[in-house]
Design a protein around this motif. Structure first.
Motif, PDB file in Angstrom:
ATOM      1  N   GLY A   1      46.576  43.543  22.717  1.00  0.00           N
ATOM      2  CA  GLY A   1      46.575  44.550  23.937  1.00  0.00           C
ATOM      3  C   GLY A   1      46.013  44.105  25.449  1.00  0.00           C
ATOM      4  N   LEU A   2      44.619  43.633  24.934  1.00  0.00           N
ATOM      5  CA  LEU A   2      43.771  42.997  25.644  1.00  0.00           C
ATOM      6  C   LEU A   2      44.646  41.283  26.501  1.00  0.00           C
ATOM      7  CD1 LEU A   2      40.759  43.355  24.465  1.00  0.00           C
ATOM      8  CD2 LEU A   2      40.515  44.193  26.342  1.00  0.00           C
ATOM      9  N   PHE A   3      44.712  40.946  25.906  1.00  0.00           N
ATOM     10  CA  PHE A   3      45.018  39.874  26.432  1.00  0.00           C
ATOM     11  C   PHE A   3      46.710  39.813  27.458  1.00  0.00           C
ATOM     12  CE2 PHE A   3      41.681  38.258  23.971  1.00  0.00           C
ATOM     13  CZ  PHE A   3      41.399  37.436  24.538  1.00  0.00           C
ATOM     14  N   PHE A   4      47.622  40.563  26.604  1.00  0.00           N
ATOM     15  CA  PHE A   4      48.769  40.613  26.440  1.00  0.00           C
ATOM     16  C   PHE A   4      49.335  41.753  27.646  1.00  0.00           C
ATOM     17  CE2 PHE A   4      49.446  37.505  23.278  1.00  0.00           C
ATOM     18  CZ  PHE A   4      49.970  36.678  24.076  1.00  0.00           C
ATOM     19  N   VAL A   5      48.239  42.699  28.094  1.00  0.00           N
ATOM     20  CA  VAL A   5      48.533  44.051  28.770  1.00  0.00           C
ATOM     21  C   VAL A   5      47.371  44.202  30.068  1.00  0.00           C
ATOM     22  CG1 VAL A   5      49.000  46.477  29.138  1.00  0.00           C
ATOM     23  CG2 VAL A   5      50.009  45.029  26.614  1.00  0.00           C
ATOM     24  N   PHE A   6      46.214  44.294  29.282  1.00  0.00           N
ATOM     25  CA  PHE A   6      45.243  44.212  30.524  1.00  0.00           C
ATOM     26  C   PHE A   6      44.804  43.218  31.650  1.00  0.00           C
ATOM     27  CE2 PHE A   6      40.070  44.569  31.549  1.00  0.00           C
ATOM     28  CZ  PHE A   6      40.351  45.268  32.516  1.00  0.00           C
ATOM     29  N   ILE A   7      44.642  42.374  30.654  1.00  0.00           N
ATOM     30  CA  ILE A   7      44.777  40.913  31.604  1.00  0.00           C
ATOM     31  C   ILE A   7      45.243  40.064  32.950  1.00  0.00           C
ATOM     32  CG2 ILE A   7      43.882  38.376  31.979  1.00  0.00           C
ATOM     33  CD1 ILE A   7      41.606  39.038  28.919  1.00  0.00           C
ATOM     34  N   PRO A   8      47.142  40.934  32.819  1.00  0.00           N
ATOM     35  CA  PRO A   8      48.042  40.532  33.474  1.00  0.00           C
ATOM     36  C   PRO A   8      48.398  41.700  34.508  1.00  0.00           C
ATOM     37  CG  PRO A   8      48.897  39.893  31.418  1.00  0.00           C
ATOM     38  CD  PRO A   8      47.434  40.574  30.906  1.00  0.00           C
ATOM     39  N   LEU A   9      47.436  42.865  34.154  1.00  0.00           N
ATOM     40  CA  LEU A   9      47.147  44.058  35.064  1.00  0.00           C
ATOM     41  C   LEU A   9      46.490  43.677  36.135  1.00  0.00           C
ATOM     42  CD1 LEU A   9      48.582  47.068  32.992  1.00  0.00           C
ATOM     43  CD2 LEU A   9      49.701  45.839  34.878  1.00  0.00           C
ATOM     44  N   PHE A  10      45.004  43.866  35.400  1.00  0.00           N
ATOM     45  CA  PHE A  10      43.572  43.250  35.754  1.00  0.00           C
ATOM     46  C   PHE A  10      43.855  42.779  36.792  1.00  0.00           C
ATOM     47  CE2 PHE A  10      39.556  41.256  36.749  1.00  0.00           C
ATOM     48  CZ  PHE A  10      39.005  42.066  37.347  1.00  0.00           C
ATOM     49  N   SER A  11      44.985  40.575  36.810  1.00  0.00           N
ATOM     50  CA  SER A  11      44.907  40.225  37.813  1.00  0.00           C
ATOM     51  C   SER A  11      46.033  41.030  38.606  1.00  0.00           C
ATOM     52  CB  SER A  11      45.344  38.693  37.024  1.00  0.00           C
ATOM     53  OG  SER A  11      44.917  38.261  36.065  1.00  0.00           O
ATOM     54  N   TYR A  12      46.831  40.757  38.211  1.00  0.00           N
ATOM     55  CA  TYR A  12      47.657  41.111  39.320  1.00  0.00           C
ATOM     56  C   TYR A  12      46.810  42.822  40.822  1.00  0.00           C
ATOM     57  CZ  TYR A  12      51.492  44.409  42.271  1.00  0.00           C
ATOM     58  OH  TYR A  12      52.009  45.044  43.284  1.00  0.00           O
ATOM     59  N   HIS A  13      46.532  43.095  39.872  1.00  0.00           N
ATOM     60  CA  HIS A  13      46.122  44.280  40.724  1.00  0.00           C
ATOM     61  C   HIS A  13      45.044  43.985  42.077  1.00  0.00           C
ATOM     62  CE1 HIS A  13      43.514  48.093  42.410  1.00  0.00           C
ATOM     63  NE2 HIS A  13      42.367  47.261  41.343  1.00  0.00           N
ATOM     64  N   ARG A  14      43.376  42.460  40.789  1.00  0.00           N
ATOM     65  CA  ARG A  14      43.000  41.908  42.842  1.00  0.00           C
ATOM     66  C   ARG A  14      43.022  41.105  43.289  1.00  0.00           C
ATOM     67  NH1 ARG A  14      38.802  44.923  42.264  1.00  0.00           N
ATOM     68  NH2 ARG A  14      37.291  42.715  42.557  1.00  0.00           N
ATOM     69  N   TRP A  15      44.381  40.551  42.496  1.00  0.00           N
ATOM     70  CA  TRP A  15      44.968  39.747  43.205  1.00  0.00           C
ATOM     71  C   TRP A  15      46.002  40.243  44.867  1.00  0.00           C
ATOM     72  CZ3 TRP A  15      43.914  34.026  44.451  1.00  0.00           C
ATOM     73  CH2 TRP A  15      43.242  33.599  43.424  1.00  0.00           C
ATOM     74  N   LYS A  16      46.453  41.397  44.632  1.00  0.00           N
ATOM     75  CA  LYS A  16      47.421  41.806  44.790  1.00  0.00           C
ATOM     76  C   LYS A  16      47.337  41.408  46.726  1.00  0.00           C
ATOM     77  CE  LYS A  16      47.965  46.429  44.723  1.00  0.00           C
ATOM     78  NZ  LYS A  16      47.889  47.580  44.118  1.00  0.00           N
ATOM     79  N   GLY A  17      47.940  41.398  48.180  1.00  0.00           N
ATOM     80  CA  GLY A  17      48.185  41.076  49.335  1.00  0.00           C
ATOM     81  C   GLY A  17      47.107  40.111  49.859  1.00  0.00           C
ATOM     82  N   ARG A  18      46.454  39.517  48.980  1.00  0.00           N
ATOM     83  CA  ARG A  18      45.988  37.926  48.731  1.00  0.00           C
ATOM     84  C   ARG A  18      46.992  36.709  49.117  1.00  0.00           C
ATOM     85  NH1 ARG A  18      40.696  38.623  45.515  1.00  0.00           N
ATOM     86  NH2 ARG A  18      39.496  40.485  46.474  1.00  0.00           N
ATOM     87  N   ASP A  19      46.810  36.180  50.212  1.00  0.00           N
ATOM     88  CA  ASP A  19      47.202  34.553  50.035  1.00  0.00           C
ATOM     89  C   ASP A  19      47.022  33.696  49.031  1.00  0.00           C
ATOM     90  OD1 ASP A  19      48.943  32.677  51.160  1.00  0.00           O
ATOM     91  OD2 ASP A  19      47.567  32.592  52.609  1.00  0.00           O
ATOM     92  N   ILE A  20      47.912  32.530  48.102  1.00  0.00           N
ATOM     93  CA  ILE A  20      46.957  31.611  47.434  1.00  0.00           C
ATOM     94  C   ILE A  20      46.839  31.252  47.987  1.00  0.00           C
ATOM     95  CG2 ILE A  20      47.434  31.148  45.610  1.00  0.00           C
ATOM     96  CD1 ILE A  20      49.422  33.454  44.572  1.00  0.00           C
ATOM     97  N   LYS A  21      47.200  30.593  49.233  1.00  0.00           N
ATOM     98  CA  LYS A  21      47.009  29.135  50.122  1.00  0.00           C
ATOM     99  C   LYS A  21      45.646  29.024  50.419  1.00  0.00           C
ATOM    100  CE  LYS A  21      51.326  28.123  51.299  1.00  0.00           C
ATOM    101  NZ  LYS A  21      51.775  27.010  52.083  1.00  0.00           N
ATOM    102  N   GLU A  22      44.660  30.371  50.755  1.00  0.00           N
ATOM    103  CA  GLU A  22      43.445  30.492  50.563  1.00  0.00           C
ATOM    104  C   GLU A  22      42.738  29.811  49.595  1.00  0.00           C
ATOM    105  OE1 GLU A  22      42.147  34.187  51.764  1.00  0.00           O
ATOM    106  OE2 GLU A  22      44.029  34.558  53.960  1.00  0.00           O
ATOM    107  N   TYR A  23      43.595  29.757  48.401  1.00  0.00           N
ATOM    108  CA  TYR A  23      42.378  29.508  47.347  1.00  0.00           C
ATOM    109  C   TYR A  23      43.185  27.790  46.390  1.00  0.00           C
ATOM    110  CZ  TYR A  23      41.424  34.422  48.117  1.00  0.00           C
ATOM    111  OH  TYR A  23      40.514  35.880  47.899  1.00  0.00           O
ATOM    112  N   MET A  24      43.472  27.471  47.170  1.00  0.00           N
ATOM    113  CA  MET A  24      44.160  26.313  46.676  1.00  0.00           C
ATOM    114  C   MET A  24      43.445  24.914  47.227  1.00  0.00           C
ATOM    115  SD  MET A  24      47.978  27.063  46.398  1.00  0.00           S
ATOM    116  CE  MET A  24      48.679  25.312  45.825  1.00  0.00           C
ATOM    117  N   ILE A  25      42.824  24.079  47.006  1.00  0.00           N
ATOM    118  CA  ILE A  25      42.813  22.754  47.703  1.00  0.00           C
ATOM    119  C   ILE A  25      43.911  22.380  48.319  1.00  0.00           C
ATOM    120  CG2 ILE A  25      41.386  20.767  47.072  1.00  0.00           C
ATOM    121  CD1 ILE A  25      40.208  22.215  44.917  1.00  0.00           C
ATOM    122  N   THR A  26      43.812  22.264  49.437  1.00  0.00           N
ATOM    123  CA  THR A  26      44.441  22.029  50.756  1.00  0.00           C
ATOM    124  C   THR A  26      43.392  20.614  51.665  1.00  0.00           C
ATOM    125  OG1 THR A  26      44.950  23.382  52.042  1.00  0.00           O
ATOM    126  CG2 THR A  26      45.848  23.129  50.459  1.00  0.00           C
TER     127      THR A  26
END
Length: 76
Positions: A37-62
């Motif tokens: 439950g922690l690894f397959f439910v909680f961590i993906p939900l937590f990651s989605y909640h924290r990254w929602k609305g952010r641009d991934i390109k800001e965190y990539m090395i370009t």
């Protein structure tokens, strides 16, 4: 979403603790269910909640981000 995350976390941790402390035949299943439950439910939900609305390109090395970092270092 914050409350859903809290409930899922509490259920998973409680399952793990009860699996260790209770002397029942299905104690290992409680522990395994809590970990899954922690690894397959909680961590993906937590990651989605924290990254929602952010641009991934800001965190990539370009090239542009490397140039920005170099400019900041030169200013110091």
């Amino acid at each position: 979403m914050k409350y859903i995350l809290l409930i899922v976390f509490i259920v998973c941790v409680t399952s793990i603790i009860l699996g260790y402390n209770l002397d029942v035949s299905y104690g290992e299943k409680l522990i395994g269910g809590g970990v899954l439950g922690l690894f397959f439910v909680f961590i993906p939900l937590f990651s989605y909640h924290r990254w929602k609305g952010r641009d991934i390109k800001e965190y990539m090395i370009t090239k542009e981000n490397l140039d920005k970092m170099r400019d900041k270092e030169r200013r110091k």
